[in-house]
Scaffold this motif. Structure first.
Motif, short mmCIF file in Angstrom:
data_model
loop_
_atom_site.label_atom_id
_atom_site.label_comp_id
_atom_site.label_asym_id
_atom_site.label_seq_id
_atom_site.Cartn_x
_atom_site.Cartn_y
_atom_site.Cartn_z
N VAL A 150 0.89 -1.19 -0.08
CA VAL A 150 0.00 0.06 -0.03
C VAL A 150 0.86 1.25 0.02
CG1 VAL A 150 -1.83 -1.09 1.03
CG2 VAL A 150 -0.22 0.12 2.48
N ASP A 151 0.38 2.17 -0.65
CA ASP A 151 1.15 3.66 -0.81
C ASP A 151 1.26 4.39 0.54
OD1 ASP A 151 1.78 3.14 -3.51
OD2 ASP A 151 -0.31 4.04 -4.15
N VAL A 152 0.28 4.47 1.24
CA VAL A 152 0.20 5.06 2.63
C VAL A 152 -0.26 4.08 3.65
CG1 VAL A 152 -0.85 6.71 3.99
CG2 VAL A 152 -0.55 7.22 1.38
N VAL A 153 0.92 3.86 4.63
CA VAL A 153 0.71 2.91 5.65
C VAL A 153 -0.21 3.42 6.73
CG1 VAL A 153 1.73 1.57 7.60
CG2 VAL A 153 2.83 1.69 5.27
N PRO A 154 -1.41 2.98 7.00
CA PRO A 154 -2.48 3.60 8.01
C PRO A 154 -1.69 3.35 9.41
CG PRO A 154 -3.14 1.21 7.21
CD PRO A 154 -1.93 1.69 6.41
N ASP A 155 -2.30 4.15 10.17
CA ASP A 155 -2.08 3.82 11.73
C ASP A 155 -2.66 2.70 11.90
OD1 ASP A 155 -1.28 4.54 14.31
OD2 ASP A 155 -3.23 5.69 14.68
N LEU A 156 -2.04 1.76 12.71
CA LEU A 156 -2.31 0.29 13.13
C LEU A 156 -2.53 0.04 14.52
CD1 LEU A 156 -0.44 -1.81 10.29
CD2 LEU A 156 -3.05 -1.50 10.48
N SER A 157 -3.67 -0.58 14.95
CA SER A 157 -3.83 -0.99 16.25
C SER A 157 -4.19 -2.58 16.37
CB SER A 157 -5.09 -0.18 17.03
OG SER A 157 -5.14 -0.88 18.21
N PHE A 158 -3.51 -3.44 16.92
CA PHE A 158 -3.64 -4.76 16.91
C PHE A 158 -4.24 -5.42 18.19
CE2 PHE A 158 -1.96 -9.14 16.69
CZ PHE A 158 -2.45 -9.54 15.54
N VAL A 159 -5.34 -6.26 18.08
CA VAL A 159 -5.82 -6.63 19.25
C VAL A 159 -5.18 -8.24 19.39
CG1 VAL A 159 -7.94 -7.54 20.33
CG2 VAL A 159 -8.01 -5.54 18.98
N ARG A 160 -4.18 -8.57 20.27
CA ARG A 160 -3.49 -9.64 20.28
C ARG A 160 -4.44 -10.80 20.50
NH1 ARG A 160 1.12 -11.22 24.46
NH2 ARG A 160 -0.67 -11.63 25.75
N ASP A 161 -5.28 -10.49 21.74
CA ASP A 161 -6.00 -11.72 22.34
C ASP A 161 -7.22 -11.15 23.18
OD1 ASP A 161 -5.37 -11.88 25.29
OD2 ASP A 161 -3.48 -11.79 24.32
N TYR A 162 -8.16 -11.95 23.41
CA TYR A 162 -9.19 -11.75 24.35
C TYR A 162 -9.55 -12.79 25.28
CZ TYR A 162 -12.08 -13.18 20.30
OH TYR A 162 -12.52 -13.79 19.13
N HIS A 163 -8.82 -13.65 25.48
CA HIS A 163 -9.15 -15.15 26.15
C HIS A 163 -9.97 -14.87 27.49
CE1 HIS A 163 -5.42 -13.94 28.12
NE2 HIS A 163 -5.60 -14.84 29.14
N ASP A 164 -9.44 -13.72 28.11
CA ASP A 164 -10.15 -13.56 29.33
C ASP A 164 -10.97 -12.10 29.60
OD1 ASP A 164 -8.23 -11.56 29.17
OD2 ASP A 164 -7.27 -11.76 30.86
N HIS A 165 -11.41 -11.73 28.30
CA HIS A 165 -12.48 -10.66 28.45
C HIS A 165 -13.57 -11.06 29.05
CE1 HIS A 165 -14.71 -7.12 26.91
NE2 HIS A 165 -13.60 -6.56 26.65
N PRO A 166 -14.23 -10.24 29.84
CA PRO A 166 -15.65 -10.48 30.60
C PRO A 166 -16.68 -10.91 29.62
CG PRO A 166 -14.24 -8.57 31.78
CD PRO A 166 -13.51 -9.03 30.43
N LEU A 167 -16.88 -9.89 28.70
CA LEU A 167 -17.86 -10.28 27.73
C LEU A 167 -17.71 -11.49 26.82
CD1 LEU A 167 -18.68 -6.36 26.39
CD2 LEU A 167 -19.82 -7.79 27.99
#
Length: 320
Positions: A150-167
């Motif tokens: 891609v020409d313009v790299v976007p700002d990135l946020s990566f959700v690594r895991d959610y194994h213990d997320h209450p929901l």
């Protein structure tokens, strides 16, 4: 929240063959099993085995298994993934696209579709609750590879895991309670997770610890005593030792230990797919009943349930 127009979500999952045919399964398995995150053998040793033995023998067999679970709209994994994408987009009111680590739609196509909608900040949500180098990290690799194109790299946020997320735990518990309400409660609840080679865990993969934590939290949420919940690993491949106990071997032994009524769910899978609908609901059901079990209840994955969409929305909002 006024900058919402710049945010977008890339929902990532493993992928699926385009059709339940030997040719399409071969194409998909070739890409999947070429990934060194999945099989870490040296290429000069692995590639001849893969192309000379595994793909020619496995592809027609796996195609038949896919035919047994194929839905009118396509592969279950793809059908439910599309519903998840639509549900999450509706819940968040920002662009959401799908990207598969292997096959189509690719991670690159997902990124490009988001950028075409004016997105400059992408939250990558791999639908693997428990982290493993074989899954979550493979998504990260795939996104990094896509960025090269891609020409313009976007700002990135990566959700690594959610194994213990209450929901997430709450959503799993709701599925179990719903099954108990409809079918009655079994003698034992089995949580069957996709396995990985034991060597990967010995070398530092944190996947088994995440699986154990999910199981503990689910048991606590359901108010189950430790002896009423069992954790196993399914879908092993090849000859080396994988994480144990194995689901099939365990289910074969349980009736002899007095367990006649079984409830089983697969917390590592965010959508129903070949490994849940065919391997667990059909093959392992047969193993259990043949060994003397009386009732076998497979509890479906979270799929596109309202609770699952709400959990995904919460994960995204935490990063907006």
């Amino acid at each position: 929240m006024q900058n919402n127009k710049n945010y977008g979500v890339l929902l990532a999952n493993l992928g699926t063959p385009q059709a339940p045919t030997a040719a399409e399964v071969k194409r998909f398995l070739s890409e999947f099993l070429h990934d060194q995150r999945v099989v870490d053998m040296s290429r000069w040793l692995w590639c001849p085995i893969l192309h000379g033995i595994i793909l020619p023998l496995r592809s027609p067999k796996v195609a038949k298994l896919y035919q047994s679970i194929w839905m009118d709209e396509g592969s279950p994994l793809m059908v439910y993934s599309k519903r998840q994408q639509q549900g999450l987009q509706q819940a968040l009111n920002i662009p959401v696209e799908m990207g598969m680590t292997y096959g189509e739609p690719s991670l690159l196509s997902g990124v490009q579709k988001l950028q075409q909608q004016g997105v400059d900040s992408i939250i990558v949500l791999p639908l693997y609750p428990q982290y493993s180098g074989t899954t979550s990290a493979a998504v990260f690799d795939g996104v990094a590879k896509a960025m090269k194109q891609v020409d313009v790299v976007p700002d990135l946020s990566f959700v690594r895991d959610y194994h213990d997320h209450p929901l997430y735990i709450q959503a799993l518990a709701d599925k179990v309670r719903q099954s108990w309400q409809e079918n009655g409660q079994g003698d034992l609840l089995v949580c069957s997770y996709h396995g990985i080679p034991k060597r990967y865990a010995d070398n530092g993969d944190i996947y088994p610890q995440h699986c154990e934590q999910t199981t503990r939290l689910l048991a606590a949420e359901l108010g189950l005593a430790p002896e009423k919940v069992l954790m196993t690993y399914q879908s092993r491949f090849g000859r080396e030792e994988w994480l144990q106990p194995y689901t099939d071997k365990t289910l074969q032994a349980l009736p002899g230990q007095g367990v006649k009524k079984l409830d089983i769910l697969c917390p590592a899978f965010s959508v129903d797919c070949l490994e849940t609908l065919e391997e667990i609901s059909e093959q392992n059901c047969e193993i259990f009943l043949h060994a003397g079990g009386e009732t076998f209840h497979y509890i479906e994955c979270l799929n596109d349930s309202a609770a699952h969409i709400a959990m995904m929305a919460s994960l995204v909002r935490e990063r907006l």
